[in-house]
Scaffold this active site. Sequence first.
Site, PDB file in Angstrom:
ATOM      1  N   ARG A   1      -8.913  29.196 -50.747  1.00  0.00           N
ATOM      2  CA  ARG A   1      -9.620  27.933 -50.448  1.00  0.00           C
ATOM      3  C   ARG A   1      -9.070  26.768 -51.286  1.00  0.00           C
ATOM      4  NH1 ARG A   1     -11.255  30.880 -47.036  1.00  0.00           N
ATOM      5  NH2 ARG A   1     -13.308  30.910 -46.058  1.00  0.00           N
TER       6      ARG A   1
ATOM      7  N   GLU B   1     -17.468  24.293 -52.368  1.00  0.00           N
ATOM      8  CA  GLU B   1     -16.295  24.386 -51.496  1.00  0.00           C
ATOM      9  C   GLU B   1     -16.166  23.123 -50.652  1.00  0.00           C
ATOM     10  OE1 GLU B   1     -14.962  25.245 -47.776  1.00  0.00           O
ATOM     11  OE2 GLU B   1     -15.887  27.222 -47.991  1.00  0.00           O
TER      12      GLU B   1
ATOM     13  N   SER C   1     -19.477  27.743 -45.371  1.00  0.00           N
ATOM     14  CA  SER C   1     -19.772  28.130 -46.755  1.00  0.00           C
ATOM     15  C   SER C   1     -19.823  26.873 -47.622  1.00  0.00           C
ATOM     16  CB  SER C   1     -18.683  29.053 -47.298  1.00  0.00           C
ATOM     17  OG  SER C   1     -18.588  30.225 -46.529  1.00  0.00           O
TER      18      SER C   1
HETATM   19  N1  EPU Z   1     -24.098  38.499 -48.731  1.00  0.00           N
HETATM   20  C1  EPU Z   1     -25.405  38.652 -49.106  1.00  0.00           C
HETATM   21  N2  EPU Z   1     -26.314  37.704 -48.739  1.00  0.00           N
HETATM   22  C2  EPU Z   1     -25.974  36.632 -48.016  1.00  0.00           C
HETATM   23  C3  EPU Z   1     -24.647  36.475 -47.624  1.00  0.00           C
HETATM   24  C4  EPU Z   1     -23.714  37.397 -47.997  1.00  0.00           C
HETATM   25  O1  EPU Z   1     -25.769  39.617 -49.754  1.00  0.00           O
HETATM   26  O2  EPU Z   1     -26.872  35.835 -47.732  1.00  0.00           O
HETATM   27  C5  EPU Z   1     -23.114  39.505 -49.131  1.00  0.00           C
HETATM   28  C6  EPU Z   1     -23.063  40.673 -48.156  1.00  0.00           C
HETATM   29  O3  EPU Z   1     -22.865  41.849 -48.883  1.00  0.00           O
HETATM   30  C7  EPU Z   1     -21.843  40.411 -47.325  1.00  0.00           C
HETATM   31  C8  EPU Z   1     -20.937  39.724 -48.357  1.00  0.00           C
HETATM   32  O4  EPU Z   1     -21.838  38.964 -49.157  1.00  0.00           O
HETATM   33  O5  EPU Z   1     -21.279  41.584 -46.873  1.00  0.00           O
HETATM   34  C9  EPU Z   1     -19.897  38.827 -47.753  1.00  0.00           C
HETATM   35  O6  EPU Z   1     -20.508  37.956 -46.802  1.00  0.00           O
HETATM   36  P1  EPU Z   1     -19.690  37.410 -45.533  1.00  0.00           P
HETATM   37  O7  EPU Z   1     -19.016  38.541 -44.855  1.00  0.00           O
HETATM   38  O8  EPU Z   1     -20.601  36.571 -44.733  1.00  0.00           O
HETATM   39  O9  EPU Z   1     -18.541  36.563 -46.177  1.00  0.00           O
HETATM   40  P2  EPU Z   1     -18.601  35.440 -47.321  1.00  0.00           P
HETATM   41  O10 EPU Z   1     -17.820  35.952 -48.469  1.00  0.00           O
HETATM   42  O11 EPU Z   1     -19.970  34.976 -47.580  1.00  0.00           O
HETATM   43  C10 EPU Z   1     -16.352  34.347 -46.558  1.00  0.00           C
HETATM   44  C11 EPU Z   1     -15.872  32.969 -46.244  1.00  0.00           C
HETATM   45  C12 EPU Z   1     -16.291  32.550 -44.844  1.00  0.00           C
HETATM   46  C13 EPU Z   1     -15.720  33.545 -43.849  1.00  0.00           C
HETATM   47  C14 EPU Z   1     -16.234  34.952 -44.218  1.00  0.00           C
HETATM   48  C15 EPU Z   1     -15.632  36.014 -43.342  1.00  0.00           C
HETATM   49  C16 EPU Z   1     -15.755  31.811 -48.386  1.00  0.00           C
HETATM   50  C17 EPU Z   1     -16.340  30.767 -49.274  1.00  0.00           C
HETATM   51  N3  EPU Z   1     -16.383  32.030 -47.231  1.00  0.00           N
HETATM   52  O12 EPU Z   1     -17.771  34.275 -46.600  1.00  0.00           O
HETATM   53  O13 EPU Z   1     -15.725  31.272 -44.593  1.00  0.00           O
HETATM   54  O14 EPU Z   1     -16.110  33.222 -42.530  1.00  0.00           O
HETATM   55  O15 EPU Z   1     -15.870  35.247 -45.581  1.00  0.00           O
HETATM   56  O16 EPU Z   1     -14.299  36.225 -43.696  1.00  0.00           O
HETATM   57  O17 EPU Z   1     -14.736  32.399 -48.729  1.00  0.00           O
HETATM   58  C18 EPU Z   1     -16.176  28.944 -44.842  1.00  0.00           C
HETATM   59  O18 EPU Z   1     -15.295  28.929 -45.685  1.00  0.00           O
HETATM   60  O19 EPU Z   1     -16.789  27.905 -44.495  1.00  0.00           O
HETATM   61  C19 EPU Z   1     -16.520  30.212 -44.213  1.00  0.00           C
HETATM   62  C20 EPU Z   1     -17.538  30.336 -43.345  1.00  0.00           C
END
Ligand code: EPU
Length: 344
Positions: A166, A336, A240
């Site tokens: 990012r 972000e 995010s």
């Molecule tokens: N989780 C929770 N609670 C929540 C949300 C997430 O416990 O409310 C935990 C869960 O264990 C879940 C893990 O966090 O499995 C990861 O969550 P998720 O798969 O939704 O991915 P993320 O790390 O929250 C990142 C990117 C997203 C991208 C997804 C999928 C960043 C800042 N965000 O989110 O990107 O779509 O992975 O690859 O790296 C964005 O940048 O705007 C964005 C949406």
Amino acid sequence: MMQMDIAQNEFLKPYNSFGVAAEARYFMRVRREDELIQIFGNPDWEQQSKLVLGGGTNMLFVDNFNGLLLKMDIPGIRSTKNGLKVLVSAGAGVLWNDLVGYCVNHGFAGIENMALIPGTAGAAPVQNIGAYGVELMDVFDSCRAFDTHRKEMVSLKKADCGFAYRDSIFKHQEKNRYIVTEISLMLSLHPIIHSDYGAIQAELEARGISHPGIKDMAEVVSHIRLAKLPDPSTIGNAGSFFKNPIIPQVLFEELNRRFPEIVHYPAGEGLVKLAAGWLIEYCGWKGKRLGAVGTWKNQALVLVNHGGASGREIYQFSAAIMEDVKNTFGIQLEREVNVIGALD
Ligand code: EPU
């Protein structure tokens, strides 16, 4: 000299996916590179502060913008095949998801996991967009950009862009220097499918697909995103809001003793990436709402404007989350989204 079409006191609500009210003192759509050359060569406009806007899907306006806003609208997608590789170029104003659609339909593999990421092609390198195991830097070849220091068009190769999670030079070292006008991606006619992500595997299984193609991947990713993330056309948000923090392994081990369920991923030598969504949910913020601002019910990392929230209210809400996460885990979350405007 060609007449430049510059509006005054333009309402920015339609131009930011958070849907907050703000105004730009001056506003211009940029449809061609030479319009940038003209603006920056014009003594009347040269001194104005400028803000470059793509889709406005990663911006939080906490104030009006008292300068010239350049809305990037350069169109066009073209591709050149070379053996099993294909170089695809897109104007900065092309919607990222339209580019994904074009590539998937033509059988050009590499960006299908990034289906439905909001925003424009020109903004994609700024924060090195990524999702479901793929980042822009994995396929990025080069971009054309207007260099506001040297006042000329330049070509930047991937190695010049300082990509990281990012992050890029466009966001940090060279912030406000380059205006990306076109990106070029090196894609492949021979797909490598990245389906190891848990949610993707589960959805492929549910659809009975054992050997997915790039179309399947784009569809599955779109389905997961639609189920999990709020649609900015109905609920204001910028995806995010925070980055997932990357911390030293030793610090992680200490945290892991106190919080055995902490969600984490390896992040290279001696580093661990934490799921910020988990940290925020643990602190009790998931689905929480204060006035018109909240976190999304299915994803605590996404802040939403339920309608009528100001940029400042969203900012203050995010500051409260950051304080709570800091007090609970000792971890400083980093925003972000780009915060535009002064906060006093
Ligand atoms: N989780 C929770 N609670 C929540 C949300 C997430 O416990 O409310 C935990 C869960 O264990 C879940 C893990 O966090 O499995 C990861 O969550 P998720 O798969 O939704 O991915 P993320 O790390 O929250 C990142 C990117 C997203 C991208 C997804 C999928 C960043 C800042 N965000 O989110 O990107 O779509 O992975 O690859 O790296 C964005 O940048 O705007 C964005 C949406």
